[in-house]
Motif scaffolding. Sequence first.
Motif, PDB file in Angstrom:
ATOM      1  N   GLY A  37       0.746  -1.140  -0.096  1.00 63.71           N
ATOM      2  CA  GLY A  37       0.206   0.181   0.139  1.00 63.71           C
ATOM      3  C   GLY A  37       0.996   1.445   0.207  1.00 63.71           C
ATOM      4  O   GLY A  37       2.135   1.560   0.253  1.00 63.71           O
ATOM      5  N   VAL A  38       0.048   2.100  -0.400  1.00 68.08           N
ATOM      6  CA  VAL A  38       0.920   3.877  -0.338  1.00 68.08           C
ATOM      7  C   VAL A  38      -0.068   4.844   0.310  1.00 68.08           C
ATOM      8  O   VAL A  38      -0.177   6.082   0.419  1.00 68.08           O
ATOM      9  N   GLY A  39      -0.222   4.528   0.896  1.00 64.35           N
ATOM     10  CA  GLY A  39      -0.728   5.693   2.657  1.00 64.35           C
ATOM     11  C   GLY A  39      -2.179   5.497   2.914  1.00 64.35           C
ATOM     12  O   GLY A  39      -3.253   4.574   2.031  1.00 64.35           O
ATOM     13  N   GLU A  40      -2.426   5.741   4.288  1.00 65.25           N
ATOM     14  CA  GLU A  40      -3.694   5.332   4.796  1.00 65.25           C
ATOM     15  C   GLU A  40      -5.018   6.211   3.573  1.00 65.25           C
ATOM     16  O   GLU A  40      -4.740   6.632   3.905  1.00 65.25           O
ATOM     17  N   LEU A  41      -5.724   5.302   4.060  1.00 70.38           N
ATOM     18  CA  LEU A  41      -7.403   5.999   3.115  1.00 70.38           C
ATOM     19  C   LEU A  41      -7.998   6.620   4.013  1.00 70.38           C
ATOM     20  O   LEU A  41      -7.663   6.807   5.172  1.00 70.38           O
ATOM     21  N   PRO A  42      -9.198   7.493   3.764  1.00 68.50           N
ATOM     22  CA  PRO A  42      -9.489   8.459   4.619  1.00 68.50           C
ATOM     23  C   PRO A  42     -10.305   8.162   5.472  1.00 68.50           C
ATOM     24  O   PRO A  42     -10.542   8.914   6.988  1.00 68.50           O
ATOM     25  N   ASP A  63      -5.734   2.269  11.489  1.00 66.80           N
ATOM     26  CA  ASP A  63      -5.161   1.920  10.712  1.00 66.80           C
ATOM     27  C   ASP A  63      -4.153   3.035  10.536  1.00 66.80           C
ATOM     28  O   ASP A  63      -3.442   3.326   9.721  1.00 66.80           O
ATOM     29  N   ASN A  64      -4.850   4.107  11.380  1.00 70.60           N
ATOM     30  CA  ASN A  64      -4.359   5.685  11.295  1.00 70.60           C
ATOM     31  C   ASN A  64      -2.703   5.179  11.280  1.00 70.60           C
ATOM     32  O   ASN A  64      -1.739   4.239  11.406  1.00 70.60           O
ATOM     33  N   GLY A  65      -1.908   6.201  10.272  1.00 74.13           N
ATOM     34  CA  GLY A  65      -1.054   5.844  10.010  1.00 74.13           C
ATOM     35  C   GLY A  65       0.387   5.071   8.949  1.00 74.13           C
ATOM     36  O   GLY A  65       1.473   5.204   8.729  1.00 74.13           O
ATOM     37  N   SER A  66      -0.940   4.171   8.825  1.00 72.34           N
ATOM     38  CA  SER A  66      -0.380   3.094   7.749  1.00 72.34           C
ATOM     39  C   SER A  66      -0.002   3.563   6.541  1.00 72.34           C
ATOM     40  O   SER A  66      -0.586   4.315   5.417  1.00 72.34           O
ATOM     41  N   ASN A  67       2.035   3.367   5.991  1.00 77.36           N
ATOM     42  CA  ASN A  67       1.609   3.712   4.459  1.00 77.36           C
ATOM     43  C   ASN A  67       2.926   2.370   4.753  1.00 77.36           C
ATOM     44  O   ASN A  67       4.151   3.132   4.696  1.00 77.36           O
ATOM     45  N   THR A  68       2.649   1.415   3.686  1.00 81.80           N
ATOM     46  CA  THR A  68       3.006   0.215   3.756  1.00 81.80           C
ATOM     47  C   THR A  68       4.617   0.773   3.716  1.00 81.80           C
ATOM     48  O   THR A  68       5.569   1.001   3.784  1.00 81.80           O
ATOM     49  N   LEU A  69       5.098   1.103   1.908  1.00 85.69           N
ATOM     50  CA  LEU A  69       5.612   1.568   0.807  1.00 85.69           C
ATOM     51  C   LEU A  69       6.970   2.542   1.923  1.00 85.69           C
ATOM     52  O   LEU A  69       8.203   2.929   2.226  1.00 85.69           O
ATOM     53  N   SER A  70       6.334   3.932   2.596  1.00 89.65           N
ATOM     54  CA  SER A  70       6.227   4.758   2.856  1.00 89.65           C
ATOM     55  C   SER A  70       7.614   4.715   4.416  1.00 89.65           C
ATOM     56  O   SER A  70       8.359   5.387   4.655  1.00 89.65           O
ATOM     57  N   ASN A  93      -0.595  -3.863   3.634  1.00 89.40           N
ATOM     58  CA  ASN A  93      -0.467  -4.745   5.005  1.00 89.40           C
ATOM     59  C   ASN A  93       1.296  -4.462   5.908  1.00 89.40           C
ATOM     60  O   ASN A  93       2.881  -4.868   5.651  1.00 89.40           O
ATOM     61  N   ASP A  94       1.566  -2.993   6.756  1.00 86.82           N
ATOM     62  CA  ASP A  94       2.748  -2.162   7.040  1.00 86.82           C
ATOM     63  C   ASP A  94       3.268  -3.562   8.091  1.00 86.82           C
ATOM     64  O   ASP A  94       2.542  -3.197   8.906  1.00 86.82           O
ATOM     65  N   THR A 110      -0.533  -7.126  12.577  1.00 83.81           N
ATOM     66  CA  THR A 110       0.417  -7.912  11.914  1.00 83.81           C
ATOM     67  C   THR A 110      -1.389  -7.944  10.912  1.00 83.81           C
ATOM     68  O   THR A 110      -1.005  -9.005   9.849  1.00 83.81           O
ATOM     69  N   ASP A 111      -2.231  -7.481  10.264  1.00 83.79           N
ATOM     70  CA  ASP A 111      -3.370  -7.166   9.552  1.00 83.79           C
ATOM     71  C   ASP A 111      -2.864  -6.940   8.409  1.00 83.79           C
ATOM     72  O   ASP A 111      -2.006  -5.555   8.625  1.00 83.79           O
ATOM     73  N   HIS A 112      -3.945  -6.622   7.528  1.00 89.17           N
ATOM     74  CA  HIS A 112      -4.169  -5.747   6.257  1.00 89.17           C
ATOM     75  C   HIS A 112      -4.077  -4.220   6.902  1.00 89.17           C
ATOM     76  O   HIS A 112      -4.622  -4.388   7.792  1.00 89.17           O
ATOM     77  N   SER A 113      -3.805  -3.481   5.643  1.00 83.90           N
ATOM     78  CA  SER A 113      -4.006  -1.793   6.317  1.00 83.90           C
ATOM     79  C   SER A 113      -4.341  -1.749   5.243  1.00 83.90           C
ATOM     80  O   SER A 113      -4.846  -1.904   4.172  1.00 83.90           O
ATOM     81  N   ARG A 114      -5.943  -0.358   5.561  1.00 84.71           N
ATOM     82  CA  ARG A 114      -6.796   0.081   4.791  1.00 84.71           C
ATOM     83  C   ARG A 114      -5.715   0.992   3.833  1.00 84.71           C
ATOM     84  O   ARG A 114      -6.020   2.401   4.881  1.00 84.71           O
TER      85      ARG A 114
END
Length: 396
Positions: free
Chosen positions: A13-18, A25-32, A328-329, A335-339
């Motif tokens: 992923g590339v950053g949390e959805l709105p 999943d606040n703050g999730s951004n897998t690549l960054s 999946n940050d 340890t779960d998927h991230s939105r």
Amino acid sequence: MNNFFIIVLDGVGVGELPDAALYGDNGSNTLSNIADALDGLNLPNFQNLGIGNIIPIKGIDKILQPKASFGKMTELSKGKDSTTGHWELSGLFVDTDFDYFPNGFPKNILDKFLDKTGCKGFLGNKAASGTEIIKELGDEHVRTGFPIIYTSADSVLQIAAHQDVIALEKLYEICDKTRNQVLIDPLKIGRVIARPFLGKTGSYERTVYRKDYSLDPPSETILDLLQKNNINTVAIGKINDLFNYRGIAVQVKSKSNKEGFENLIKASNEYQNSLIFINLVDFDVYFGHRNDVKGFTKALKELDDFLPEFLNNLHATDRVIFTADHGNDPTTPSTDHSREYVPVLYFGKNKEAMNLGIRDTFSDVGKTVADYFKIKNFLKGKSFLNEWSWKNRSWY
């Protein structure tokens, strides 16, 4: 020639959805976040495609003339599951969510499980990491012969068994009966997953013989449309399970990213006028779910190293989309998927790149494929096959 490749980087992923807060999943951004954790990523081939133009990624520069069109896509469907993510990529919008069981499955489901499968008992029945639950209950499973049942934040019922205790084909039979005789309407559980493992006390390890038992997509996908129009469809790896084998002419097994790379080269040489749809699963299964930042990074580097061979092997008429199905940050406690938003990189040899912006839905992928093959359709989304405007010349 005239092939269209959809390459899904599972969990990238590339950053949390709105609405990420609704999923914790606040703050999730897998690549960054991976890049920040390791003080930068070194992915020169993805950089040249334009992945650094999508979002800021430490160590990866934005470039003025990327080789691929770039952007990111919003998931309209509810949840953050692989099934809904892939279905939406295929041109669907799933407006009802699956059922989830964070506290384990209720007694009526488990009673029915025992009745229909013939199992004499079960272990677990809770949300858990797959590697941790076999460590916790592996010895008891070997002693009793009872399968281990567990779930996660996704809509899944997973059944783990040691291959020397419950033979692989027997485990598959149990999972098939669970899918088709236990979990019937009105339940909506996305997948039943067979999770075989081997080893002994203190060293149990899952094998590559996982098998998913999914629901049929609720309506027509790009795979169905192409097959109806006599256009070849090739699915590699997890794609087959997620679409319950529907609309797929050629089914290719693939248990790892490495096998996926080999199958991509083979497919690019063997097929023409085909959709080739692949899921590269290692990012999610082995690293995202285990919060293994270094392993995730190594897998990204291996893919980046493979890119020149694959892209150089393409015909000028071929097109490729690199994307994902969810995040999946591995840097977050979960340890779960991230939105998350997912990346989209759209590549064709000698095709001028453009800024695709923020797409309203993953379904733009399926719509683009339909346009490429000139198929009339009622899929959701907006095609970017020939999208162009002068404003897209800004890469920043």
